[in-house]
Motif scaffolding. Structure first.
Motif, PDB file in Angstrom:
ATOM      1  N   GLU A  54      77.557  90.061  32.320  1.00 53.81           N
ATOM      2  CA  GLU A  54      78.015  88.689  32.097  1.00 53.81           C
ATOM      3  C   GLU A  54      77.810  87.835  33.337  1.00 53.81           C
ATOM      4  N   GLU A  55      78.118  88.377  34.501  1.00 45.06           N
ATOM      5  CA  GLU A  55      77.923  87.634  35.752  1.00 45.06           C
ATOM      6  C   GLU A  55      76.443  87.375  36.000  1.00 45.06           C
ATOM      7  N   ALA A  56      75.614  88.388  35.756  1.00 47.70           N
ATOM      8  CA  ALA A  56      74.171  88.233  35.969  1.00 47.70           C
ATOM      9  C   ALA A  56      73.591  87.170  35.049  1.00 47.70           C
ATOM     10  N   CYS A  57      74.114  87.076  33.819  1.00 45.12           N
ATOM     11  CA  CYS A  57      73.651  86.042  32.885  1.00 45.12           C
ATOM     12  C   CYS A  57      73.986  84.649  33.406  1.00 45.12           C
ATOM     13  N   ASP A  58      75.171  84.475  33.957  1.00 46.51           N
ATOM     14  CA  ASP A  58      75.553  83.177  34.521  1.00 46.51           C
ATOM     15  C   ASP A  58      74.691  82.826  35.730  1.00 46.51           C
ATOM     16  N   ILE A  59      74.408  83.824  36.554  1.00 51.99           N
ATOM     17  CA  ILE A  59      73.607  83.590  37.762  1.00 51.99           C
ATOM     18  C   ILE A  59      72.179  83.211  37.396  1.00 51.99           C
ATOM     19  N   CYS A  60      71.556  83.981  36.503  1.00 55.19           N
ATOM     20  CA  CYS A  60      70.156  83.691  36.189  1.00 55.19           C
ATOM     21  C   CYS A  60      70.015  82.405  35.373  1.00 55.19           C
ATOM     22  N   TYR A  61      71.019  82.095  34.544  1.00 60.43           N
ATOM     23  CA  TYR A  61      70.989  80.816  33.829  1.00 60.43           C
ATOM     24  C   TYR A  61      71.001  79.670  34.840  1.00 60.43           C
ATOM     25  N   SER A  62      71.861  79.769  35.817  1.00 63.08           N
ATOM     26  CA  SER A  62      71.973  78.709  36.829  1.00 63.08           C
ATOM     27  C   SER A  62      70.706  78.612  37.662  1.00 63.08           C
ATOM     28  N   ALA A  63      70.103  79.765  37.973  1.00 66.00           N
ATOM     29  CA  ALA A  63      68.860  79.757  38.744  1.00 66.00           C
ATOM     30  C   ALA A  63      67.752  79.040  37.975  1.00 66.00           C
ATOM     31  N   GLN A  64      67.635  79.307  36.695  1.00 67.70           N
ATOM     32  CA  GLN A  64      66.618  78.644  35.876  1.00 67.70           C
ATOM     33  C   GLN A  64      66.964  77.177  35.649  1.00 67.70           C
ATOM     34  N   PHE A  65      68.237  76.868  35.515  1.00 66.54           N
ATOM     35  CA  PHE A  65      68.663  75.506  35.223  1.00 66.54           C
ATOM     36  C   PHE A  65      68.317  74.543  36.360  1.00 66.54           C
ATOM     37  N   VAL A  66      68.129  75.049  37.560  1.00 60.06           N
ATOM     38  CA  VAL A  66      67.716  74.204  38.684  1.00 60.06           C
ATOM     39  C   VAL A  66      66.418  73.470  38.343  1.00 60.06           C
ATOM     40  N   ASP A  67      65.544  74.103  37.582  1.00 60.52           N
ATOM     41  CA  ASP A  67      64.279  73.481  37.210  1.00 60.52           C
ATOM     42  C   ASP A  67      64.414  72.514  36.037  1.00 60.52           C
ATOM     43  N   LEU A  68      65.625  72.357  35.493  1.00 62.49           N
ATOM     44  CA  LEU A  68      65.806  71.557  34.288  1.00 62.49           C
ATOM     45  C   LEU A  68      66.907  70.509  34.397  1.00 62.49           C
TER      46      LEU A  68
ATOM     47  N   LEU B  27      76.456  78.851  52.066  1.00 62.38           N
ATOM     48  CA  LEU B  27      77.153  77.808  51.318  1.00 62.38           C
ATOM     49  C   LEU B  27      77.674  78.335  49.990  1.00 62.38           C
ATOM     50  N   ALA B  28      76.989  79.329  49.423  1.00 66.49           N
ATOM     51  CA  ALA B  28      77.395  79.895  48.129  1.00 66.49           C
ATOM     52  C   ALA B  28      78.459  80.975  48.263  1.00 66.49           C
ATOM     53  N   LYS B  29      78.762  81.383  49.489  1.00 62.78           N
ATOM     54  CA  LYS B  29      79.751  82.440  49.710  1.00 62.78           C
ATOM     55  C   LYS B  29      81.122  81.992  49.197  1.00 62.78           C
ATOM     56  N   ASP B  30      81.753  82.857  48.405  1.00 62.03           N
ATOM     57  CA  ASP B  30      83.087  82.603  47.834  1.00 62.03           C
ATOM     58  C   ASP B  30      83.113  81.384  46.917  1.00 62.03           C
ATOM     59  N   LYS B  31      81.948  80.998  46.405  1.00 62.22           N
ATOM     60  CA  LYS B  31      81.875  79.888  45.455  1.00 62.22           C
ATOM     61  C   LYS B  31      81.597  80.446  44.062  1.00 62.22           C
ATOM     62  N   SER B  32      81.272  79.579  43.134  1.00 59.67           N
ATOM     63  CA  SER B  32      81.054  79.961  41.737  1.00 59.67           C
ATOM     64  C   SER B  32      79.759  80.753  41.565  1.00 59.67           C
ATOM     65  N   LEU B  33      79.640  81.412  40.415  1.00 59.17           N
ATOM     66  CA  LEU B  33      78.400  82.093  40.073  1.00 59.17           C
ATOM     67  C   LEU B  33      77.266  81.090  39.914  1.00 59.17           C
ATOM     68  N   GLN B  34      77.596  79.876  39.517  1.00 58.32           N
ATOM     69  CA  GLN B  34      76.586  78.821  39.416  1.00 58.32           C
ATOM     70  C   GLN B  34      76.008  78.509  40.793  1.00 58.32           C
ATOM     71  N   ALA B  35      76.867  78.462  41.799  1.00 65.31           N
ATOM     72  CA  ALA B  35      76.391  78.226  43.166  1.00 65.31           C
ATOM     73  C   ALA B  35      75.507  79.367  43.637  1.00 65.31           C
ATOM     74  N   VAL B  36      75.853  80.579  43.240  1.00 67.24           N
ATOM     75  CA  VAL B  36      75.019  81.741  43.576  1.00 67.24           C
ATOM     76  C   VAL B  36      73.640  81.585  42.948  1.00 67.24           C
TER      77      VAL B  36
END
Length: 389
Positions: A22-36, A119-128
């Motif tokens: 579940e965490e990995a899904c949030d992280i990779c979604y956010s990584a891809q969403f940067v391009d969108l 900057l992403a340390k101790d922040k949301s999975l989206q920040a990661v």
């Protein structure tokens, strides 16, 4: 990099770093969403426009390239896709204007990368996820700058692919076309790039447009003549860069999870990926336009779970229906906050280096949010304020 790496490969790195499915899904979604996450998308959800992490082609066509327009472009592309390597790099016998652009050239393992991960340390999975997108792009987009510049980003027709053979490598010339609706033809070595224009500040000379999608393909090795290098030949070895990117993402996320006391540049999780390295390198070397199916298969093998396809609409309604004071706790709200923080950090670093290309900023730690648009919006957003600017 393309969505195959930012989404599916990033999922693989998150799992190897120790995150749950579940965490990995949030992280990779956010990584891809940067391009969108464009201003167009933000308008569709009534989100903060300053949180834009990309610009669509249609937006770039309408983007002014006066001084303020160039700053807007640079804030986005330098912060999220072409992180500058050395803001104090020296270049002999050049103007200050040229040196400012030269200092925007992206490369891996620069000081701003450490700032981004920390900057992403101790922040949301989206920040990661945002930080992982940027980290990966420092490898794919190295040698190009996230600001329009013919003097920095232009190339010429001297492009040659270096292809592996049984006893070594062979070299063949690459060709470019300017039809934006055409697909790259790997077999015949014909790729699409931006149209040559002599204007220094045209968006045709933004990032790696003049090299087309070559930097985004993991399989390719090529040599070319970059304008910033006085048109001296340079080699780009994408398979090597991409395996380093993969291992660095794993290490960075291990740090963010608390496995390492500090984040160190030029450090990689080679031991962690070793059991899967042959599979990873086989995907990276595979000559195809998209590796999504292969990365997805590896990711599902690693986690034992099905990876959902990326859906741009997935979190829209949650954000739109949330009360103003709760928007910052939605998936998109957390992403927007992480994006604003990243953009503000990078813009501030560029400004304090004496470089005006990304606009005016101040030391947030000393001066707070006053009179700086991105910082002000970050402050307002953090406390449920105006979402529309």
């Amino acid at each position: 990099m393309n969505g195959d790496f930012h989404y599916y490969a990033t999922y693989c790195t998150a799992i190897l770093a120790g995150y749950s499915h579940e965490e990995a899904c949030d992280i990779c979604y956010s990584a891809q969403f940067v391009d969108l996450c464009s201003r167009t998308f933000l308008s569709s959800v009534n989100g903060p426009k300053a949180a834009a992490t990309t610009q669509l082609s249609a937006e770039l066509v309408e983007q002014k390239t006066d001084f303020l327009g160039l700053q807007e472009i640079t804030r986005i592309w330098a912060s999220f896709h072409f992180l500058p390597y050395d803001l104090h790099a020296e270049k002999k016998r050049c103007s200050r204007a040229y040196r400012n652009k030269y200092r925007m050239i992206c490369n891996s393992n620069g000081a701003l990368l450490a700032d981004t991960v920390n900057l992403a340390k101790d922040k949301s999975l989206q920040a990661v996820g945002i930080a992982m997108h940027i980290t990966a792009d420092t490898w794919a987009h190295k040698y190009f700058a996230g600001t329009p510049s013919m003097a920095i980003n232009n190339t010429d027709n001297h492009f040659f692919e270096i292809m592996p053979e049984e006893d070594g490598y062979k070299v063949r010339p690459l060709k470019f076309s300017h039809n934006p609706g055409a697909k790259d033809d790997i077999e015949n070595a014909v790729y699409v790039n931006s149209l040559y224009q002599t204007s220094e500040n045209t968006v045709m000379n933004l990032g790696h447009g003049r090299a087309g999608h070559l930097p985004d393909y993991s399989f390719i090795r090529y040599k070319y003549l970059p304008a910033w290098g006085d048109y001296k030949e340079i080699l780009k070895d994408n398979p090597s860069d991409y395996i380093h990117a993969f291992a660095q993402l794993v290490y960075a996320m291990q740090y963010l999870r608390g496995e390492h006391e500090s984040f160190e540049l030029n450090r990689y999780a080679w031991e962690t990926i070793e059991p899967y390295r042959d599979e990873i390198e086989a995907i990276l070397e595979k000559r195809q336009l998209s590796d999504s199916d292969d990365w997805k298969a590896l990711g599902e093998k690693l986690s034992g779970c099905e990876i959902p396809d990326f859906d741009l609409e997935k979190y829209k309604e949650e954000y739109k229906k949330a009360p103003k004071e709760e928007k910052g706790y939605t998936f998109l709200g957390k992403f927007f906050l992480g994006a604003l923080a990243q953009k503000s950090m990078v813009t501030g670093k560029i400004y304090r280096s004496g470089n005006p290309l990304a606009g005016v900023s101040i030391d947030y730690e000393k001066n707070g949010v006053g009179a700086v648009k991105d910082y002000l919006k970050l402050f307002e957003y953090s406390y449920g304020g105006n979402q529309n600017e």
